[in-house]
Write an enzyme that holds these catalytic residues in place. Structure first.
Site, PDB file in Angstrom:
ATOM      1  N   THR A   1       0.768  -1.248  -0.208  1.00 33.06           N
ATOM      2  CA  THR A   1      -0.110  -0.013  -0.140  1.00 33.06           C
ATOM      3  C   THR A   1       0.849   1.315  -0.002  1.00 33.06           C
ATOM      4  OG1 THR A   1      -1.572  -1.072   1.352  1.00 33.06           O
ATOM      5  CG2 THR A   1      -1.541   1.193   1.526  1.00 33.06           C
TER       6      THR A   1
ATOM      7  N   ASP B   1      -4.147   4.754  -1.072  1.00 33.93           N
ATOM      8  CA  ASP B   1      -4.581   4.051  -2.591  1.00 33.93           C
ATOM      9  C   ASP B   1      -5.492   3.129  -2.301  1.00 33.93           C
ATOM     10  OD1 ASP B   1      -2.715   1.145  -3.167  1.00 33.93           O
ATOM     11  OD2 ASP B   1      -2.537   2.279  -1.311  1.00 33.93           O
TER      12      ASP B   1
ATOM     13  N   ARG C   1      -5.525  -0.423  -4.001  1.00 33.32           N
ATOM     14  CA  ARG C   1      -5.160  -1.599  -4.475  1.00 33.32           C
ATOM     15  C   ARG C   1      -4.797  -2.603  -3.397  1.00 33.32           C
ATOM     16  NH1 ARG C   1      -0.150  -2.253  -8.889  1.00 33.32           N
ATOM     17  NH2 ARG C   1      -2.114  -1.791 -10.272  1.00 33.32           N
TER      18      ARG C   1
ATOM     19  N   LYS D   1      -8.923   1.702   2.268  1.00 32.60           N
ATOM     20  CA  LYS D   1      -8.064   1.369   3.472  1.00 32.60           C
ATOM     21  C   LYS D   1      -8.289   2.633   4.493  1.00 32.60           C
ATOM     22  CE  LYS D   1      -5.093  -0.439  -0.045  1.00 32.60           C
ATOM     23  NZ  LYS D   1      -3.827  -0.633  -0.593  1.00 32.60           N
TER      24      LYS D   1
ATOM     25  N   GLY E   1      -0.583  -3.590   5.268  1.00 31.81           N
ATOM     26  CA  GLY E   1      -0.003  -4.574   5.866  1.00 31.81           C
ATOM     27  C   GLY E   1      -1.099  -5.944   5.581  1.00 31.81           C
TER      28      GLY E   1
ATOM     29  N   SER F   1       4.371  -0.117   1.256  1.00 30.71           N
ATOM     30  CA  SER F   1       5.302  -0.300   0.437  1.00 30.71           C
ATOM     31  C   SER F   1       5.554   0.926  -0.416  1.00 30.71           C
ATOM     32  CB  SER F   1       5.067  -1.552  -0.574  1.00 30.71           C
ATOM     33  OG  SER F   1       3.784  -1.526  -1.155  1.00 30.71           O
TER      34      SER F   1
ATOM     35  N   ASP G   1       5.172   2.434  -7.222  1.00 33.46           N
ATOM     36  CA  ASP G   1       5.295   1.363  -6.335  1.00 33.46           C
ATOM     37  C   ASP G   1       4.486   0.357  -6.944  1.00 33.46           C
ATOM     38  OD1 ASP G   1       3.913   0.285  -3.437  1.00 33.46           O
ATOM     39  OD2 ASP G   1       5.682  -0.524  -4.381  1.00 33.46           O
TER      40      ASP G   1
ATOM     41  N   SER H   1       1.178  -0.593  -4.986  1.00 31.87           N
ATOM     42  CA  SER H   1       0.094   0.396  -4.836  1.00 31.87           C
ATOM     43  C   SER H   1      -0.667   0.770  -6.159  1.00 31.87           C
ATOM     44  CB  SER H   1       0.556   1.580  -4.253  1.00 31.87           C
ATOM     45  OG  SER H   1       1.398   1.385  -3.082  1.00 31.87           O
TER      46      SER H   1
END
Lengths: 223, 273
Positions: free
Chosen positions: B40, B56, B58, B72, B86, B168, B205, B208
């Site tokens: 994320t 985000d 995803r 999220k 996580g 991430s 990233d 994400s």
């Protein structure tokens, strides 16, 4: 005391997906242009497709350093062939050369998942699909790479002939027209990009037919 | 009086009974089951009137996107929200649990919840589980003592910060914050900065992606901007619709009738002997 495992690997996976579809008188080869490592993007504009011979293209996903080494080797071997035989290598000949080259390194393989596409000696489209150590087969269509598990079932649904138990095996080429095949490839990559994190950025499509080789690009999702 | 073993009822909390078995299995080569992680980018920043959170949308299972538009940013209290990175199940479970605890606490005290209360409940829980509950959170809200922003790590440590990123994509987002953050941002500047940071995570990233969610909290007011920005539309939709032209072929038909119904004759004296 547990057995010590290796903590350095000679391989890395740069991700990406490749597809090739053979038609009656053309062949479509496509791959995305994203090169990644782990969760990072190295570049958004890396071509995975290379020309091996006049009517023979190869698309490879996997570890691009090994792919690059493989491409150089095949190019050198093709040059030698041209000097010795005074002609270009045909696609089936190149297909066997690639298989032998891969098996040569059976015990330290090229981490390269290849798909060969082009026109055979009669001008019909042909696609050859490989594993990392050189097992190959001529097919009507194929996909390799991180998105292949998402792409292959869809291609099977659209292109595969009905059950061989009911009808005899058809010719290994699709009855689709060139533009329909290109449309299929674009749809397939747009869908794979939605669900595979390693596929995206841009799609490179190469079409090989009697007139020659033409390239086309299409934007994909960049996230 | 039997002298057998008395079964003690479970006292609650994590049961470590199977840990030895799991270790033995991994040593023998069995693969542990994988979790669905949210891979994320989540961010938070403090601006002049309060707190803005961003995330985000995803969710990934390894290299596959399993949810293209998940949420999220979790509700904790009317004035407190929490972003989670996580393991998806862990972030959901822990935020839901603390949200309920906060509501009970509000009934008990008759006051608005404070961010430090949520912070302490979360960190105590995560420390208790020694990092096995893999939830990395960005907690933000406005209460009587002012705006607050905290990060909470899976092992239970916390930081109090003016701007924070986790997940991430946190490095990509933090690079944007470190370049452009200043104190006393206005509402529009703050939302723009949060959106830019999340977009940096989305595009750079691979864990994400998809859309940007934003949540703005000020004194007495909140705005939950679900899908505030959608920078990733599908790039190609074919005009030709891809139907399923092939019928399923029937290869073999075999009909096996089930056993005939067996009649049970009710006899009232059959059992009375």
């Amino acid at each position: 005391m547990t057995k010590q495992q290796a903590n350095w690997s000679p391989y890395d996976n740069n991700g990406g997906s490749c597809v090739a579809i053979a038609g009656a008188d053309y062949c479509v080869i496509a791959a995305d242009t994203r090169m990644s490592t782990g969760y990072n993007i190295l570049t958004r504009e890396y071509s995975k497709i290379t020309k091996l011979a006049d009517k023979c293209m190869m698309a490879s996903s996997g570890f691009q350093a090994d792919v690059k080494a493989l491409q150089k080797l095949l190019a050198a071997r093709h040059l030698i062939y041209q000097h010795q035989h005074n002609k270009q290598m045909s696609c089936p000949a190149m297909a066997q050369l690639l298989s032998n080259t891969l098996y040569y390194k059976r015990f330290f393989p090229y981490y390269s998942f290849n798909v060969l596409g082009g026109l055979d000696s009669e001008g019909k489209g042909c696609v050859y699909t490989y594993d990392a150590v050189g097992s190959y087969e001529r097919v009507g269509y194929s996909s390799q790479g991180s998105g292949s598990t998402l792409i292959m079932p869809f291609l099977d649904n659209q292109l595969k002939s009905p059950s061989p138990l009911l009808l005899p095996a058809q010719d290994a080429v699709t009855p689709l027209s060139e533009s329909e095949a290109v449309d299929l490839v674009k749809t397939v990559f747009a869908s794979a990009t939605e669900r595979d994190i390693y596929t995206g950025d841009k799609l490179e499509i190469v079409v090989v037919n009697a007139e020659g080789i033409r390239s086309e690009y299409m934007d994909l999702r960049k996230d | 009086m039997s002298k057998g073993m008395v079964d003690v009822p479970p006292k609650g909390g994590f049961s470590f009974d199977l840990c030895r078995r799991n270790d033995m299995l991994t040593q023998k080569g069995a693969k542990a089951p994988s979790y669905r992680k949210t891979g994320t980018t989540i961010v938070g920043l403090i601006f002049q009137d309060g707190v803005i959170l961003g995330a985000d949308t995803r969710a990934t299972e390894g290299p596959i996107v399993c949810d293209k538009n998940c949420e999220k940013i979790h509700y904790m209290a009317p004035n407190i929200y929490c972003c989670g990175a996580g393991t998806a199940a862990d972030t959901e479970a822990v935020t839901d649990m603390v949200s309920s605890q906060l509501q009970l606490h509000r009934y008990h005290t008759g006051r608005e919840s404070r961010v430090v209360t949520a912070l302490t409940l979360l960190k105590r829980h995560l420390f208790n589980y020694q990092g096995y509950v893999q939830a990395a959170l960005v907690l933000g809200g406005v209460d009587v003592t002012g705006p607050h922003l905290h990060t909470i790590y899976p092992h239970g440590s916390t930081d109090t910060l003016p701007f924070a990123t986790m997940g991430s994509g946190s490095l990509a987002a933090m690079s944007v914050f470190e370049s452009k953050y200043k104190e006393g941002l206005t509402k529009d500047e703050g939302i723009k900065l949060v959106t830019e940071a999340i977009c940096a995570g989305i595009f750079n990233d691979l864990g994400s992606g998809s859309n940007v969610d934003v949540c703005l909290i000020t004194k007495g007011h909140k705005e939950y901007l679900r899908n505030h920005m959608l920078p990733n539309p599908r790039t190609y939709v074919s005009e030709k619709s891809y139907a399923f032209p092939k019928k399923i072929e029937v290869l073999l038909t075999k009909i096996t009738p089930l056993k005939e119904k067996v009649e049970i004759i009710e006899s009232s004296d059959a059992m009375e002997e």
